[in-house]
Design a protein around this motif. Structure first.
Motif: not given
Length: 215
Positions: A89-91, A105-107, A150-151, A188-194
Motif C-alpha cells: 500500500g505504499q506505491c 487493491a493490495c490492502l 494504470p494506478g 498533494e492528492r496524488m502523493s500516494g501514487n509513486i
C-alpha cells in the motif's frame, strides 16, 4: 538404597534425574493418541463465493477468504493492467475504483467487496476508445516505463471527483470555499501514487487538461 544428601554428587544426580523425568513426561503428553487417527479431523473450509461487478460485468468467484482484491483481479480474472508494486500500500500501482472511490487493491480483501462495483484500468477505456485521462497521459507523456500508469490514471480520475465533491486536502487553504483544481492540490492528492521514473510534472499537466484548467 538411600542417598547421602550430604554428598554433592548425590544432589547433582537427583537434579539430573529430575530433568530427564520431566522431559520424558512432556514428550509423552505431547504425543498424539494412538487411538485417534489425525486424518479423521476435517479441515475447515476457507473458501467463499464472492459476487461483484467488475468493469460493468457481474462476476462470481470462489476465493480463499485471505485473497486480496489485487490477487483476485490479476490471478483469477486475469485483469493484469492493475499492477502489483510494493504489495504494502505504499506505491499506488494497484489503485482501482470501488464504488467510485480509489483504493489500494493490495490492502483489501476481495470478500469485503461483495456486491461492489469495481473499475480497473481496463474498464476505463480501450484502444480506440480511450478515457479522456488515458488520452491526456499519452498526449503529455505522463509515463515512461508505464508500470505505475494504470494506478496513476485510476487515481487521477477519482481525485478529480473528490475535488468536485469539495473534499478538502492537507493543502486546501479555505475549507469553507469550493476546492480548487490547482497544481498544488493535484500534487498533494496524488502523493500516494509513486512514479519512479519521475514523470510527475507531465502527470500534473495531463490531469489539469482533463479538468479543463490551464497551468
Amino acid at each position: 538404597m538411600e542417598l547421602d544428601m550430604q554428598s554433592p554428587g548425590a544432589l547433582e544426580i537427583s537434579r539430573r534425574d529430575l530433568l530427564v523425568a520431566s522431559a520424558a513426561t512432556v514428550t509423552v503428553a505431547g504425543a498424539p493418541s494412538l487411538g485417534h487417527s489425525q486424518t479423521n479431523i476435517p479441515e475447515a473450509s476457507t473458501g467463499t463465493n464472492v459476487s461483484f461487478i467488475v468493469n460493468g460485468e457481474r462476476l462470481e468467484l470462489e476465493l480463499d477468504n485471505r485473497t486480496t482484491l489485487l490477487d483476485a483481479l490479476r490471478e483469477h480474472l486475469h485483469l493484469t493492467g492493475t499492477k502489483k508494486g510494493c504489495d504494502h500500500g505504499q506505491c499506488g500501482a494497484c489503485t482501482v475504483l470501488v464504488d467510485g472511490r480509489r483504493i489500494n487493491a493490495c490492502l483489501t480483501l476481495a470478500v469485503m467487496h461483495e456486491g461492489g462495483s469495481i473499475t480497473t484500468i481496463e474498464g476505463l477505456g480501450q484502444p480506440g476508445n480511450l478515457h479522456p485521462m488515458q488520452a491526456a497521459f499519452v498526449e503529455h507523456d505522463g509515463f515512461q516505463c508505464g508500470y505505475c500508469t494504470p494506478g496513476q490514471i485510476c487515481s487521477s480520475v477519482a481525485m478529480l471527483e473528490e475535488i468536485r465533491a469539495n473534499v478538502p486536502s492537507h493543502v486546501t487553504g479555505d475549507l469553507t470555499a469550493p476546492a480548487e483544481i490547482t497544481a498544488a492540490e493535484i500534487r498533494e492528492r496524488m502523493s500516494g501514487n509513486i512514479c519512479r521514473c519521475g514523470a510527475y510534472s507531465n502527470i500534473v499537466e495531463a490531469i489539469i487538461e482533463v479538468a479543463g484548467r490551464k497551468t
